[in-house]
Design an enzyme around this catalytic site. Sequence first.
Site, PDB file in Angstrom:
ATOM      1  N   GLU A 179       4.021  31.533  16.632  1.00 34.60           N
ATOM      2  CA  GLU A 179       4.597  30.331  16.043  1.00 34.60           C
ATOM      3  C   GLU A 179       3.561  29.337  15.517  1.00 34.60           C
ATOM      4  O   GLU A 179       3.402  28.229  16.042  1.00 34.60           O
ATOM      5  CB  GLU A 179       5.518  29.636  17.043  1.00 34.60           C
ATOM      6  CG  GLU A 179       6.698  30.478  17.469  1.00 34.60           C
ATOM      7  CD  GLU A 179       7.621  29.778  18.449  1.00 34.60           C
ATOM      8  OE1 GLU A 179       8.704  30.326  18.725  1.00 34.60           O
ATOM      9  OE2 GLU A 179       7.272  28.672  18.931  1.00 34.60           O
ATOM     10  N   GLU A 375      11.204  36.546  20.509  1.00 35.88           N
ATOM     11  CA  GLU A 375      11.755  35.538  21.420  1.00 35.88           C
ATOM     12  C   GLU A 375      13.169  35.187  20.984  1.00 35.88           C
ATOM     13  O   GLU A 375      13.431  34.980  19.796  1.00 35.88           O
ATOM     14  CB  GLU A 375      10.951  34.229  21.421  1.00 35.88           C
ATOM     15  CG  GLU A 375       9.648  34.261  22.160  1.00 35.88           C
ATOM     16  CD  GLU A 375       8.984  32.890  22.170  1.00 35.88           C
ATOM     17  OE1 GLU A 375       9.700  31.862  22.143  1.00 35.88           O
ATOM     18  OE2 GLU A 375       7.738  32.854  22.207  1.00 35.88           O
TER      19      GLU A 375
END
Length: 478
Positions: A179, A375
């Site tokens: 991320e 995720e």
Amino acid sequence: MTAPAPSATAHHDALIDLLPPHFRFGAATSAFQIEGATAEDGRTPSIWDTFCRVPGAVDNGDTGDTACDHYHRMPEDVALLAALGLDTYRFSVSWSRVQPHGRGPANPAGLGFYDRLTDELLARGVTPWLTLYHWDLPQELQDAGGWPARDTAHRFADYAELVHDRLGDRVTHWTTLNEPFCSAVLGHVEGVHAPGGRSFADGVRAVHHLHLAHGLAVRRLRAAARRPLDLAVTHLLGTSRPATGSPADREAARRADALGFRFYLDPILRGRYPQDLIDDLAARGVEIPVRDDDLEVISTPIDTLGVNYYRSMRTSGTDETGATTDAHGVPVTRNLPHGDLPVTGLGWEVMPHDLTELLLRVSRDYPGTPMVITENGAAYQDAPDVHGFVEDTDRTAYLAAHLAAVAEARTRGADVRGYFAWSLLDNFEWAYGYDKRFGLVRVDYATQTRTPKRSALWLRDTARRVRGGGGADGLDGR
């Protein structure tokens, strides 16, 4: 949110049962969130160790000093993972544990922990899925400029090679970054994550240097590989749709898509930054610090795109007063909730349908890109019984709906090869501290007792059903 109606559950099961037997089922964690032992065996502070000491930065003044004590309880946690029937474990390596100063030789004790973790996983038939960077930059590198400084990208490539030198004979799956949006925007623009900066220009520079770090590391790993590697990067992705059909809202949604989606995928998968993004940044007096050959390095081919998905937003081009620019003349880009959807314990709207659409968009706009959901999960207000067991029907329903959304995307042509729940354990949830629990497994932080929740048992049984097999696991099957 309550448990889904039986018909909804049956619908989800029917879609999930379309997944192939080789589909990966896993769980994810990150080093700073679970390991603890922040001052042991040569580890030095990361930016998150520092940020946790800033008054008011983290709820309740929580730190990662102990977290889940995974550093000392790793074999127990791997045994639990295997007992849940999960075939893949996505974990991250602590840079400041492995290379304490962010440069120079590796720390043998730090690398030794991941060496033992890798062997423990393989011995129990679990595939290691290693992430090199999950936000915990060594503080010494931050002091030297951090991600807004170009040199950090080169330091990262050196670090990646050190880890590969030790683990590359056994680890096949390597993710460079987790991320970059959060590292750059939450950490450098909004100031809510480490290192707590508030500069839009620094955030833009950080994004580019994170991309460069990724590309340099991919090249180093390919060159050093002793076996075929699966190389990936993981991005937090969502959809941005206009709140209304107004020109201002449509334009705001375009800006949000350029800055929050295409800024991250286009350079890696297309070898360029989107022109509309470049124009938007120029209007704000900011330039991406691209040098010759940067984009060629950044777009070095990868094997898998990791997708982290939690929610999507409606985007408005006006503020609460109806103005289309702020006090500095910057166009308004405001995210709004839909308002009619169930929400998680963090107030995030539950939108599994948008995950399907997101995966189809990636397949359409970046054809030939294999994906893994690295995720997906939800925080809820868990209520343990006297035995520590959590009957988390809300989280179970969330996982079922989103796994079904992945299965639906596959039926419509998206090449999605696995699903990793966030997270294996309740843990340190960054600025939220320990109050917000995402885990499949409850952690009693006072005793460090681990207790699988209903969602963990559901995921275990679902993985078994998809694979068409079973086996004893030693867990309470209540």
